[in-house]
Design a protein around this motif. Structure first.
Motif, PDB file in Angstrom:
ATOM      1  N   TYR A  40      47.600  43.237  48.403  1.00 34.08           N
ATOM      2  CA  TYR A  40      46.468  42.134  48.117  1.00 34.08           C
ATOM      3  C   TYR A  40      45.716  42.179  49.630  1.00 34.08           C
ATOM      4  N   LEU A  41      44.322  42.278  49.414  1.00 40.65           N
ATOM      5  CA  LEU A  41      43.426  42.108  50.551  1.00 40.65           C
ATOM      6  C   LEU A  41      42.457  40.759  50.376  1.00 40.65           C
ATOM      7  N   LEU A  42      42.837  39.920  51.100  1.00 43.33           N
ATOM      8  CA  LEU A  42      42.226  38.665  51.121  1.00 43.33           C
ATOM      9  C   LEU A  42      40.901  38.660  52.117  1.00 43.33           C
ATOM     10  N   THR A  43      39.693  38.732  51.674  1.00 45.46           N
ATOM     11  CA  THR A  43      38.701  39.369  52.398  1.00 45.46           C
ATOM     12  C   THR A  43      37.743  38.000  53.037  1.00 45.46           C
ATOM     13  N   GLY A  44      38.238  36.721  52.739  1.00 42.20           N
ATOM     14  CA  GLY A  44      37.462  35.755  53.327  1.00 42.20           C
ATOM     15  C   GLY A  44      35.999  35.622  52.748  1.00 42.20           C
ATOM     16  N   ASP A  45      35.130  35.479  53.379  1.00 42.44           N
ATOM     17  CA  ASP A  45      33.653  35.534  53.104  1.00 42.44           C
ATOM     18  C   ASP A  45      33.016  36.726  53.510  1.00 42.44           C
ATOM     19  N   ILE A  46      33.554  37.946  53.579  1.00 38.32           N
ATOM     20  CA  ILE A  46      33.059  39.163  54.161  1.00 38.32           C
ATOM     21  C   ILE A  46      32.841  39.995  52.838  1.00 38.32           C
ATOM     22  N   LEU A  47      33.594  39.959  51.857  1.00 41.42           N
ATOM     23  CA  LEU A  47      33.406  40.913  50.604  1.00 41.42           C
ATOM     24  C   LEU A  47      33.708  40.001  49.452  1.00 41.42           C
ATOM     25  N   LEU A  60      44.080  48.386  46.776  1.00 43.01           N
ATOM     26  CA  LEU A  60      44.279  47.043  47.127  1.00 43.01           C
ATOM     27  C   LEU A  60      43.595  46.148  46.146  1.00 43.01           C
ATOM     28  N   LEU A  61      44.173  45.059  45.985  1.00 41.93           N
ATOM     29  CA  LEU A  61      43.415  44.111  45.005  1.00 41.93           C
ATOM     30  C   LEU A  61      42.621  42.838  45.898  1.00 41.93           C
ATOM     31  N   VAL A  62      41.236  43.164  45.811  1.00 41.09           N
ATOM     32  CA  VAL A  62      40.576  42.104  46.567  1.00 41.09           C
ATOM     33  C   VAL A  62      40.445  40.807  46.070  1.00 41.09           C
ATOM     34  N   LEU A  63      40.703  39.802  47.054  1.00 41.99           N
ATOM     35  CA  LEU A  63      40.964  38.551  46.453  1.00 41.99           C
ATOM     36  C   LEU A  63      39.980  37.672  47.631  1.00 41.99           C
ATOM     37  N   PRO A  64      38.824  37.314  47.143  1.00 34.07           N
ATOM     38  CA  PRO A  64      37.703  36.504  48.097  1.00 34.07           C
ATOM     39  C   PRO A  64      38.032  35.226  48.270  1.00 34.07           C
ATOM     40  N   SER A 113      41.292  34.436  37.050  1.00 28.13           N
ATOM     41  CA  SER A 113      41.302  34.602  38.223  1.00 28.13           C
ATOM     42  C   SER A 113      39.960  35.524  38.809  1.00 28.13           C
ATOM     43  N   ILE A 114      39.803  35.589  40.040  1.00 31.95           N
ATOM     44  CA  ILE A 114      38.692  36.173  40.484  1.00 31.95           C
ATOM     45  C   ILE A 114      39.345  37.415  41.416  1.00 31.95           C
ATOM     46  N   SER A 115      39.283  38.719  41.082  1.00 32.56           N
ATOM     47  CA  SER A 115      39.824  39.683  41.742  1.00 32.56           C
ATOM     48  C   SER A 115      39.172  41.058  41.238  1.00 32.56           C
ATOM     49  N   GLU A 116      39.398  42.178  42.107  1.00 33.90           N
ATOM     50  CA  GLU A 116      39.081  43.466  41.713  1.00 33.90           C
ATOM     51  C   GLU A 116      39.458  44.425  42.635  1.00 33.90           C
ATOM     52  N   LYS A 117      39.796  45.636  42.344  1.00 35.94           N
ATOM     53  CA  LYS A 117      40.623  46.470  43.118  1.00 35.94           C
ATOM     54  C   LYS A 117      39.335  47.064  44.202  1.00 35.94           C
ATOM     55  N   LEU A 118      39.687  47.244  45.359  1.00 34.45           N
ATOM     56  CA  LEU A 118      38.935  47.681  46.677  1.00 34.45           C
ATOM     57  C   LEU A 118      38.137  48.925  46.241  1.00 34.45           C
TER      58      LEU A 118
END
Length: 373
Positions: A243-250, A286-290, A304-309
């Motif tokens: 999992y990739l937690l991207t904050g407010d970047i992506l 990686l599953l993007v989790l903003p 949920s809110i998510s998508e593969k990078l």
């Protein structure tokens, strides 16, 4: 007596994609700025003052064979309007308790998945504001990332569960909502982590998040990845190499804005480098989790809110801008209004001001505006 329904019940109906018909009795300007949204939600706005003499202004839009929900700012006016509708012969009419203030504050936990060495990852969807936070639990320990102000809801979720909260992390110094991370950390005796480049003016002690920093939570490792652009300290997290937690970047359908500290021209290069180079080096799976989402269209079937990078690199319009000049113009000129009270929110997240709870609620009212349109 008019029937009521909680913001939590409405949120669950939205997440389950149920058909909803809502009368919003707020002023039109407030409605145009921010409203209850969902895939199968129909909302009609007629201000409360237009309904004081009866429901004639909305009679033609009210469904005969469907429940009717009424919302206002705080829950008082909606009870009056709901009663008027009920007296006109409609039987399934509900006032939404606490109005849009309650809607703004509700957090709905959605399980994202299991971790490799045991444990789980949960996403807390703040559906009324589009904010997202995360709870990692593994082998008796837990961490929360980008904690919302309403810390009691995390405590309720953890109540009776067999794990101890050991770490609270913020991906950056937030400008659109008040962080509950430091408060909850102090309450339970956990460590509070913040990127040091965002913390130069804070008035409290914190654990600095450096690039490559690894935080152990039970059997799970949270690894920090320095990813500036939304703020100079913005930091992403890779959890469990899944999992990739991207904050407010992506985000799922957009990218972060670089202007909320007044330094858009200074930070736009950092934003491009993070999105077009740093993240490019990471695994497509990686599953993007903003930390936010912009619209209900970004919500998956399970809420949920998510998508593969890799999918985002193929589909997210903010990742398709080849020209550096065009990118610079896009993220500095094509911006929505700045979040309500964003300067005061930044001041509070630095520990410089401490308004009372009602002032905090007023500061946060409205949609998040952290993305480039």
């Amino acid at each position: 007596m008019v029937k009521t329904i909680s913001a939590k019940e409405i949120a669950q109906k939205v997440i389950n994609h149920e058909d909803l018909f809502i009368i919003d009795a707020r002023n039109t300007d407030d409605f145009d700025d921010w409203k209850i949204e969902g895939r199968n939600v129909k909302v009609h706005n007629t201000p409360y003052f237009d309904l004081l003499e009866g429901i004639d202004p909305i009679k033609d839009v009210l469904p005969k064979d469907q429940a009717i929900y009424v919302v206002c700012a705080k829950g008082g006016s909606s009870e009056f309007v709901a009663e008027q509708i009920e007296e006109a012969g409609y039987t399934h009419v509900y006032s939404i308790e606490g109005g849009m203030k309650a809607w703004s504050e509700h957090l709905e936990p959605v399980k994202i998945g299991d971790l490799k060495d045991g444990g789980s990852l949960y996403q807390f969807v703040r559906i009324g504001k589009g904010c997202l936070s995360y709870l990692v639990e593994s082998n008796g320990e837990a961490a929360i990332i980008d904690t919302a102000r309403m810390i009691e809801q995390y405590e309720d979720f953890m109540s009776g569960k067999d794990f101890k909260l050991v770490a609270l992390l913020d991906t950056h110094l937030h400008a659109d909502h008040i962080s509950g991370g430091r408060k909850l950390a102090e309450k339970v005796g956990a460590k509070y982590y913040l990127p040091p480049k965002d913390a130069e003016e804070v008035t409290f002690q914190y654990e600095p998040l450096q690039d490559g920093h690894e935080i152990k939570v039970g059997n799970t490792v949270i690894r920090s990845v320095y990813s500036p652009g939304h703020t100079i300290g913005s930091t992403s997290f890779i959890i469990d190499d899944q999992y990739l937690l991207t904050g407010d970047i992506l985000f799922i359908d957009s990218i972060g804005r670089p202007d909320l500290a007044g330094l858009a021209q200074d930070w736009v290069g950092d934003l491009r480098n993070t999105l077009y180079k740093r993240y490019k080096e990471l695994a497509d799976e990686l599953l993007v989790l903003p930390a936010h989402y912009m619209g209900i269209n970004e919500m998956n079937d399970d809420g949920s809110i998510s998508e593969k990078l890799g999918v985002l690199y193929a589909e997210n319009h903010g990742l398709q801008i080849d020209s550096e000049d065009t990118f610079r113009k896009t993220v500095t000129e094509n911006l929505p209004p700045q979040p309500n009270s964003y300067q005061e929110i930044r001041q509070m997240n630095m520990g410089k001001i401490d308004p009372d709870i009602e002032e905090q609620r007023e500061m946060e009212i409205g949609p998040n505006r952290c993305a480039v349109r």
